[in-house]
Write a protein that holds these residues in place. Structure first.
Motif, PDB file in Angstrom:
ATOM      1  N   UNK A  23      20.303  31.758  24.030  1.00  0.00           N
ATOM      2  CA  UNK A  23      20.607  30.248  23.855  1.00  0.00           C
ATOM      3  C   UNK A  23      19.587  29.812  22.727  1.00  0.00           C
ATOM      4  N   UNK A  24      20.531  28.938  22.064  1.00  0.00           N
ATOM      5  CA  UNK A  24      19.380  28.114  20.902  1.00  0.00           C
ATOM      6  C   UNK A  24      19.120  26.830  21.234  1.00  0.00           C
ATOM      7  N   UNK A  50      10.115  14.140   5.201  1.00  0.00           N
ATOM      8  CA  UNK A  50      11.013  13.609   4.477  1.00  0.00           C
ATOM      9  C   UNK A  50      12.433  14.064   4.954  1.00  0.00           C
ATOM     10  N   UNK A  51      12.374  15.077   5.291  1.00  0.00           N
ATOM     11  CA  UNK A  51      13.770  16.061   5.759  1.00  0.00           C
ATOM     12  C   UNK A  51      14.263  15.941   7.187  1.00  0.00           C
ATOM     13  N   UNK A  52      13.446  15.721   7.973  1.00  0.00           N
ATOM     14  CA  UNK A  52      13.488  15.653   9.280  1.00  0.00           C
ATOM     15  C   UNK A  52      14.290  17.073   9.788  1.00  0.00           C
ATOM     16  N   UNK A  53      14.150  18.131   8.886  1.00  0.00           N
ATOM     17  CA  UNK A  53      14.757  19.243   9.158  1.00  0.00           C
ATOM     18  C   UNK A  53      13.907  20.122  10.470  1.00  0.00           C
ATOM     19  N   UNK A  54      14.973  20.548  11.309  1.00  0.00           N
ATOM     20  CA  UNK A  54      14.305  21.218  12.642  1.00  0.00           C
ATOM     21  C   UNK A  54      14.120  22.520  12.404  1.00  0.00           C
ATOM     22  N   UNK A  55      13.388  23.001  13.384  1.00  0.00           N
ATOM     23  CA  UNK A  55      13.179  24.534  13.530  1.00  0.00           C
ATOM     24  C   UNK A  55      14.067  24.881  15.042  1.00  0.00           C
ATOM     25  N   UNK A  56      14.435  26.191  15.036  1.00  0.00           N
ATOM     26  CA  UNK A  56      15.340  26.320  16.269  1.00  0.00           C
ATOM     27  C   UNK A  56      14.489  27.413  17.010  1.00  0.00           C
ATOM     28  N   UNK A  57      14.440  27.633  18.171  1.00  0.00           N
ATOM     29  CA  UNK A  57      13.933  28.344  19.319  1.00  0.00           C
ATOM     30  C   UNK A  57      15.268  29.274  19.853  1.00  0.00           C
ATOM     31  N   UNK A  60      22.957  28.424  32.979  1.00  0.00           N
ATOM     32  CA  UNK A  60      23.598  27.450  32.487  1.00  0.00           C
ATOM     33  C   UNK A  60      23.238  27.076  30.981  1.00  0.00           C
ATOM     34  N   UNK A  61      23.794  26.188  30.122  1.00  0.00           N
ATOM     35  CA  UNK A  61      22.999  25.609  29.391  1.00  0.00           C
ATOM     36  C   UNK A  61      21.785  24.740  29.445  1.00  0.00           C
ATOM     37  N   UNK A  62      20.908  25.178  28.670  1.00  0.00           N
ATOM     38  CA  UNK A  62      19.728  24.596  28.762  1.00  0.00           C
ATOM     39  C   UNK A  62      19.454  23.209  28.265  1.00  0.00           C
ATOM     40  N   UNK A  63      20.196  22.522  28.819  1.00  0.00           N
ATOM     41  CA  UNK A  63      20.172  20.916  28.306  1.00  0.00           C
ATOM     42  C   UNK A  63      19.119  20.051  28.981  1.00  0.00           C
ATOM     43  N   UNK A  64      18.918  18.953  28.499  1.00  0.00           N
ATOM     44  CA  UNK A  64      18.032  17.894  29.100  1.00  0.00           C
ATOM     45  C   UNK A  64      16.650  18.390  29.205  1.00  0.00           C
ATOM     46  N   UNK A  65      16.259  19.246  28.252  1.00  0.00           N
ATOM     47  CA  UNK A  65      14.839  19.597  27.830  1.00  0.00           C
ATOM     48  C   UNK A  65      14.157  18.525  26.945  1.00  0.00           C
ATOM     49  N   UNK A  66      13.328  17.832  27.238  1.00  0.00           N
ATOM     50  CA  UNK A  66      12.684  16.658  26.415  1.00  0.00           C
ATOM     51  C   UNK A  66      12.151  16.736  25.141  1.00  0.00           C
ATOM     52  N   UNK A  94      13.260  19.501  23.148  1.00  0.00           N
ATOM     53  CA  UNK A  94      14.354  20.080  22.434  1.00  0.00           C
ATOM     54  C   UNK A  94      15.839  19.843  22.640  1.00  0.00           C
ATOM     55  N   UNK A  95      16.728  20.078  21.769  1.00  0.00           N
ATOM     56  CA  UNK A  95      17.980  19.747  21.615  1.00  0.00           C
ATOM     57  C   UNK A  95      18.895  21.076  21.899  1.00  0.00           C
ATOM     58  N   UNK A  96      19.603  21.027  22.732  1.00  0.00           N
ATOM     59  CA  UNK A  96      20.441  22.415  22.879  1.00  0.00           C
ATOM     60  C   UNK A  96      21.635  22.669  21.977  1.00  0.00           C
ATOM     61  N   UNK A  97      21.438  23.707  21.229  1.00  0.00           N
ATOM     62  CA  UNK A  97      22.438  23.946  20.190  1.00  0.00           C
ATOM     63  C   UNK A  97      23.591  24.877  20.547  1.00  0.00           C
ATOM     64  N   UNK A  98      23.448  25.968  21.265  1.00  0.00           N
ATOM     65  CA  UNK A  98      24.556  26.772  21.525  1.00  0.00           C
ATOM     66  C   UNK A  98      23.953  27.767  22.657  1.00  0.00           C
ATOM     67  N   UNK A  99      25.127  28.362  23.158  1.00  0.00           N
ATOM     68  CA  UNK A  99      24.961  29.540  24.146  1.00  0.00           C
ATOM     69  C   UNK A  99      25.938  30.638  23.856  1.00  0.00           C
ATOM     70  N   UNK A 100      25.597  31.862  23.966  1.00  0.00           N
ATOM     71  CA  UNK A 100      26.223  33.024  23.860  1.00  0.00           C
ATOM     72  C   UNK A 100      26.032  34.031  24.976  1.00  0.00           C
TER      73      UNK A 100
END
Length: 317
Positions: free
Chosen positions: A271-272, A235-242, A251-257, A259-265
């Motif tokens: 990274x989230x 119903x919500x489509x809410x996501x969990x975060x690793x 580098x940012x961990x983008x392109x992982x099929x 998951x979706x990259x959120x942020x880097x610190x």
């Protein structure tokens, strides 16, 4: 078998003063639910959604403005004394223990209040002390307990008279990871062995996920969702975060099929990544990240409860 909790059109209004004017505020609005014996139900919503008001009506502390409610087959207000023998309540930020007395003495006083025979009180206390691992602090005054120890003692106090229904209001608030795990494991075992019905109000989606079969979501006093956890996710489509802590800047961990990259610190050391729990698992996301970088530590964050409620209402419009 009769329901443990049954409400029909349950409503509670308050009169509040807005400057010099008075207005009516509806805290619980036309709530109709049925909870069967042995169920574990999460009752969730944002602050001010009406959760505490509902609990107070179920326990006979507040009188409904309209509608009906029965708890353990009794009318909560009319039968409040009888009901007290059938329910146990734990408030995460309020204590039912005597602050200056040892834990053992609080249990003895509560046993006397519930008129438990001495043999029953001793047997029940021994069982709870063993199952909740409280032997080391039974003689300790409540004020000297750690938060984790106190919450275990609070749960034991609520269960001392073997209630049919246990209401837990934010039972893991402020607890560390180990204390949360210990309390959750006990509650799971208690349901399995005793068949106790559990009603849990919390802002911690981890509690709901691990303890509850069914979820009720309320907002502004109205029931927005009644169903299982899988349905809530759909119903919500809410996501969990690793959240991963890496051994070296990356580098940012983008392109992982999965998951979706959120942020880097910290130059990519922390990274989230967000993922849909219906489509994949935290283990798969972890494995995909581990193929690209060395992971030192990680955590999995549950969806924010207010975001879950917001998404439910957005889906209904």
């Amino acid at each position: 078998m009769s329901a443990i909790v049954e409400t029909a059109g349950l409503t509670r209004e308050f009169t509040v003063r807005d400057g010099v004017r008075r207005r009516r505020l509806t805290a619980v609005d036309d709530l109709t639910v049925r909870i069967e014996p042995g169920e574990a139900v999460g009752y969730i919503g944002a602050n001010g959604a009406g959760k505490s008001t509902t609990i107070k009506m179920l326990a006979g502390i507040l009188v409904p403005t309209s509608g009906t409610v029965t708890t353990c087959g009794l009318r909560p207000v009319r039968d409040r004394r009888r009901l007290a023998r059938r329910i146990g309540v734990v408030f995460g930020q309020r204590s039912q223990l005597w602050w200056d007395l040892p834990v053992r003495e609080s249990f003895r006083i509560l046993a006397a209040i519930h008129a438990l025979p001495a043999t029953v009180e001793r047997a029940r206390t021994e069982e709870l002390v063993e199952r909740l691992e409280m032997a080391d602090f039974l003689a300790t005054p409540v004020r000297q307990l750690s938060l984790g120890q106190r919450m275990r003692a609070e749960v034991a106090a609520a269960l001392l008279h073997a209630p049919r229904l246990v209401i837990l209001d934010e039972p893991t608030i402020g607890l560390d990871v180990l204390s949360k795990q210990r309390l959750r494991e006990f509650l799971i075992a208690m349901r399995r062995t005793d068949g106790t019905t559990l009603l849990l109000t919390t802002h911690d989606m981890g509690d709901v996920e691990r303890l509850c079969d069914r979820v009720l979501v309320v907002d502004h006093g109205r029931l927005a969702y009644d169903g299982d956890l899988a349905g809530l996710g759909r119903t919500t489509g809410a996501e969990r975060v690793l959240v991963v802590h890496l051994a070296a800047p990356s580098p940012d961990l983008t392109g992982i099929p999965v998951a979706r990259h959120l942020s880097s610190e910290a130059h990519g050391l922390r990274q989230s990544l967000a993922f849909d729990a219906e489509a994949t698992t935290a283990a798969r996301v972890f494995a995909a990240v581990a193929e690209r970088a060395e992971i030192l530590d990680f955590t999995v964050e549950e969806p924010d409860i207010e975001d879950v409620v917001r998404r439910i209402y957005a889906a209904r419009r």
